[in-house]
Scaffold this motif. Structure first.
Motif, short mmCIF file in Angstrom:
data_model
loop_
_atom_site.label_atom_id
_atom_site.label_comp_id
_atom_site.label_asym_id
_atom_site.label_seq_id
_atom_site.Cartn_x
_atom_site.Cartn_y
_atom_site.Cartn_z
N LYS A 113 -1.37 1.62 -3.91
CA LYS A 113 -2.12 1.24 -5.13
C LYS A 113 -2.99 0.44 -4.95
O LYS A 113 -3.92 0.20 -5.76
CB LYS A 113 -1.18 1.18 -6.27
CG LYS A 113 -0.12 2.52 -6.82
CD LYS A 113 0.58 2.19 -7.85
CE LYS A 113 1.43 3.37 -8.51
NZ LYS A 113 2.31 3.06 -9.56
N ILE A 114 -2.97 -0.72 -4.11
CA ILE A 114 -3.71 -1.78 -3.90
C ILE A 114 -5.10 -1.36 -3.33
O ILE A 114 -5.94 -1.97 -2.87
CB ILE A 114 -2.94 -2.81 -3.09
CG1 ILE A 114 -2.80 -2.30 -1.64
CG2 ILE A 114 -1.86 -3.41 -3.73
CD1 ILE A 114 -2.34 -3.75 -0.75
N LEU A 115 -4.98 -0.05 -2.51
CA LEU A 115 -5.81 0.53 -1.78
C LEU A 115 -6.94 1.25 -2.68
O LEU A 115 -6.50 2.16 -3.57
CB LEU A 115 -5.60 1.41 -0.47
CG LEU A 115 -4.78 0.67 0.53
CD1 LEU A 115 -3.96 1.71 1.36
CD2 LEU A 115 -5.35 -0.21 1.22
N HIS A 116 -8.26 1.03 -2.60
CA HIS A 116 -9.17 2.01 -3.29
C HIS A 116 -10.19 2.41 -2.29
O HIS A 116 -10.68 2.08 -1.27
CB HIS A 116 -9.93 1.17 -4.34
CG HIS A 116 -8.93 0.32 -5.41
ND1 HIS A 116 -8.90 1.10 -6.56
CD2 HIS A 116 -8.13 -0.65 -5.32
CE1 HIS A 116 -7.78 0.37 -7.21
NE2 HIS A 116 -7.45 -0.67 -6.44
N LEU A 171 -3.30 -8.39 5.96
CA LEU A 171 -4.69 -8.36 6.83
C LEU A 171 -5.34 -6.98 6.83
O LEU A 171 -6.23 -6.75 6.37
CB LEU A 171 -4.48 -8.63 8.49
CG LEU A 171 -5.73 -8.45 9.23
CD1 LEU A 171 -6.75 -9.54 8.63
CD2 LEU A 171 -5.51 -8.98 10.68
N GLY A 172 -4.26 -6.08 6.73
CA GLY A 172 -4.66 -4.44 6.60
C GLY A 172 -5.59 -4.24 5.34
O GLY A 172 -6.52 -3.58 5.34
N SER A 173 -4.95 -4.89 4.40
CA SER A 173 -5.55 -4.60 2.88
C SER A 173 -7.05 -5.36 2.96
O SER A 173 -7.93 -4.51 2.35
CB SER A 173 -4.46 -4.99 1.83
OG SER A 173 -4.47 -6.40 1.78
N CYS A 189 -6.15 -8.54 -3.60
CA CYS A 189 -5.58 -7.39 -4.06
C CYS A 189 -5.55 -7.01 -5.50
O CYS A 189 -5.70 -8.00 -6.21
CB CYS A 189 -4.03 -7.39 -3.60
SG CYS A 189 -3.85 -7.28 -1.99
N ARG A 190 -5.83 -5.87 -5.77
CA ARG A 190 -5.96 -5.28 -7.09
C ARG A 190 -4.61 -4.77 -7.73
O ARG A 190 -3.73 -4.37 -6.72
CB ARG A 190 -6.82 -4.33 -7.26
CG ARG A 190 -8.29 -5.03 -7.40
CD ARG A 190 -9.47 -3.98 -6.84
NE ARG A 190 -9.31 -4.06 -5.44
CZ ARG A 190 -10.44 -3.21 -4.55
NH1 ARG A 190 -11.57 -3.01 -5.34
NH2 ARG A 190 -10.33 -3.16 -3.30
N GLY A 191 -4.47 -4.45 -8.86
CA GLY A 191 -3.16 -4.05 -9.21
C GLY A 191 -1.87 -4.92 -9.20
O GLY A 191 -0.67 -4.62 -9.31
#
Length: 295
Positions: free
Chosen positions: A38-41, A12-14, A157-159
């Motif tokens: 790394k999933i955060l931008h 949920l946080g992402s 999610c990316r990456g």
């Protein structure tokens, strides 16, 4: 707004982090691991260190602290991780927020009864303390989002860090149905209100825009519930799956409750659900069907 987010690398946080940055908010995320981050931008990262977090709250005029940290299951240390994640850690941050004059604190709670299990018990204790500080001390506004079971992806999610999207009941069940695997479940008599994560995130964003005063709980769901058995049978039928569902193969937890969110308050934030109960499940079936086809 300036927002400090706890638990930003979780499921949920992402999604909350991505939605906040998309809306142009200034977001800082407390993280334990740079590799997971790394999933955060488009966010600032703050390492999970007491002094660093204290300095961050002292030096930045945050409008909100959002706590999305959670631990569902006990491990070899018995309940230690639950105590730390669901109560001790966010309580330390709440204390710091009060000391540094942050006006608003939001925590992600659960619709499960307070004493149903250790997860709901520890979550409820944080809320009780937040209520006391808010109502008796008047030093911070405290919002508890009482979430029903949720599923789906809002911001993917990316990456390649997607592994946690299949560790929840709906996603796991649909994946097995799509792959033709047999599904072992309890008798499934308990009723659940199940809501798509995109609606959860959008409702959280609306609450952040409210003029919160004191303590308040916000139920988040669809306002409709069905038995787990009915939900599983619907998924099986919609997927036209060859899988066999074995109801009763797993033991049902003692005192398993029915849950249903009272969503009348959505009128206050002028919110209409993006996904109805079964339309959201259909959308999730199609998404996971495509994922399985590309494996």
């Amino acid at each position: 707004m300036k927002i400090l987010l706890l638990g930003a690398t979780g499921y949920l946080g992402s999604n909350i982090a991505a939605a906040l940055t998309d809306e142009g908010h200034d977001v800082s995320c407390v993280v334990r691991s740079l590799s997971k981050a790394k999933i955060l931008h488009n966010v600032r990262l703050v390492m999970n260190d007491h002094t660093l977090i204290e300095n961050e709250l002292h030096s930045t005029n945050y409008d909100w602290v959002i706590n999305s940290v959670c631990c569902y299951k006990q491990n070899n240390s018995f309940y230690e991780d639950m105590f730390e994640a669901n109560l001790s850690f966010p309580l330390r941050i709440l204390n710091m927020a009060v000391k540094n004059h942050v006006r608003n604190f939001m925590t992600i709670g659960t619709s499960l009864p307070d004493n149903f299990n250790m997860y709901s018990f520890t979550k409820s204790k944080l809320s009780e303390i937040g209520k006391y500080i808010s109502e008796h001390e008047g030093m911070i506004n405290f919002a508890e989002m009482k979430l029903e079971m949720f599923y789906g992806i809002y911001h993917k999610c990316r990456g390649g860090a997607n592994n946690f999207i299949y560790d929840r009941f709906i996603q796991q069940t649909v994946r097995k149905l799509a792959s033709g695997e047999d599904v072992k479940l309890t008798k499934g008599t308990q009723k659940r209100d199940i809501v798509h994560v995109s609606d959860v995130v959008n409702i959280i964003l609306r609450v952040l825009g409210m003029n919160l005063q004191g303590f308040r709980q916000f139920p988040v769901g669809t306002g409709e519930n069905h038995s787990i058995r009915e939900i599983a049978e619907f998924l099986h039928s919609y997927m036209n799956s060859s899988s066999r569902i074995e109801f009763g193969a797993l033991p049902q937890r003692e005192g398993e409750p029915d849950t249903l969110a009272d969503v009348k308050w959505y009128e206050e934030i002028d919110y209409k659900l993006k996904y109805s109960f079964f339309d959201g499940l259909k959308d999730e079936c199609e998404r996971i069907r495509k994922d399985v086809m590309h494996l």
